[in-house]
Design a protein around this motif. Structure first.
Motif, PDB file in Angstrom:
ATOM      1  N   ASN A  70       0.804  -1.224   0.000  1.00 18.05           N
ATOM      2  CA  ASN A  70       0.000   0.000   0.000  1.00 18.05           C
ATOM      3  C   ASN A  70       0.833   1.268   0.000  1.00 18.05           C
ATOM      4  N   GLY A  73       0.606   4.356  -2.709  1.00 20.09           N
ATOM      5  CA  GLY A  73      -0.075   5.638  -2.584  1.00 20.09           C
ATOM      6  C   GLY A  73       0.851   6.754  -2.144  1.00 20.09           C
ATOM      7  N   PHE A  76       2.863   7.743  -5.216  1.00 18.15           N
ATOM      8  CA  PHE A  76       2.052   8.128  -6.366  1.00 18.15           C
ATOM      9  C   PHE A  76       2.363   9.548  -6.838  1.00 18.15           C
ATOM     10  N   ALA A  91      -2.067   5.267 -11.793  1.00 17.38           N
ATOM     11  CA  ALA A  91      -2.921   4.463 -10.923  1.00 17.38           C
ATOM     12  C   ALA A  91      -3.303   3.136 -11.553  1.00 17.38           C
ATOM     13  N   CYS A 193      -0.408   4.336   6.146  1.00 17.22           N
ATOM     14  CA  CYS A 193      -0.144   4.772   4.776  1.00 17.22           C
ATOM     15  C   CYS A 193      -0.983   5.986   4.411  1.00 17.22           C
ATOM     16  N   TYR A 194      -2.215   6.040   4.913  1.00 16.57           N
ATOM     17  CA  TYR A 194      -3.069   7.180   4.612  1.00 16.57           C
ATOM     18  C   TYR A 194      -2.516   8.452   5.235  1.00 16.57           C
ATOM     19  N   TYR A 197       0.467   9.560   3.222  1.00 15.07           N
ATOM     20  CA  TYR A 197       0.061  10.150   1.941  1.00 15.07           C
ATOM     21  C   TYR A 197      -0.493  11.553   2.148  1.00 15.07           C
TER      22      TYR A 197
END
Length: 202
Positions: A70, A73, A76, A91, A193-194, A197
């Motif tokens: 993950n 992200g 990205f 993506a 991870c969120y 990001y």
């Protein structure tokens, strides 16, 4: 008038029980594989049940594997800025990886039944490491689709099924609870991870 025979053999309906399977069941084995030790509290149980070690190891392996997977992200935005690729094109590699991981899990389930979880997890770890090693040398969009979408996606397909099936084999009464503990690592790493990001966009 005929007298009944005293020791007449009873009529057998259906298939007879295989003597080898009956002996294996009495010896605590099934298809040549020894059953896990009895759970805590059962007759002959141990003070520390080895199944807890399996749960801890599965939690760590699945958390690390999903955390690395993950992390796409987090990479990205830097990828789109450095190479000038569109967000949709970049993506697409993650979408392919998810598809390969999903359909590959069916194949890995059959291979786990045949060869066991240890071999499948070892090979999956090697494939994942190889994919990220190649991903560090990427300079074209098709390489991300190949290295991350195909190679890493294939490696990730061999993590869920062997880990969860191994935990299930070690527990009877607490099987769902222990499986939930292992899967909880996925939620923890996704939350991490969120946050990473979100910080990278500021």
């Amino acid at each position: 008038m005929s007298m009944p025979i005293a020791n007449a053999a009873p009529t057998v309906i259906g298939n007879e029980v295989n003597p080898a399977k009956r002996a294996a069941a009495r010896a605590g084995t099934t298809s040549g594989r020894r059953r896990p030790p009895p759970a805590p509290g059962a007759a002959g149980g141990r003070r520390y049940y080895p199944g807890y070690t399996v749960v801890i190891a599965a939690f760590v392996v699945l958390t690390v594997a999903m955390g690395v997977f993950n992390s796409f992200g987090i990479l990205f935005t830097p990828l789109t800025h450095q190479f000038g690729w569109s967000a949709a094109a970049t993506a697409g590699a993650f979408s392919i990886a998810m598809l390969v991981r999903g359909f590959g899990g069916i194949v890995m389930g059959g291979l786990t039944d045949r060869f066991g979880p240890r071999l499948i997890l070892t090979l999956s770890g090697v494939v994942i490491a190889l994919g990220y090693l190649l991903l560090s040398r990427v300079n074209a969009l098709w390489q991300i689709y190949l290295f991350y979408g195909i190679i890493i996606g294939s490696g990730m397909s061999g993590t869920w099924v062997p880990l969860l099936s191994s935990v299930a084999r070690w527990f009877d009464r607490r099987r769902v609870t222990m499986t939930g503990i292992v899967v909880a690592g996925v939620g923890i790493v996704c939350l991490w991870c969120y946050t990473q990001y979100d910080l990278s966009r500021r």
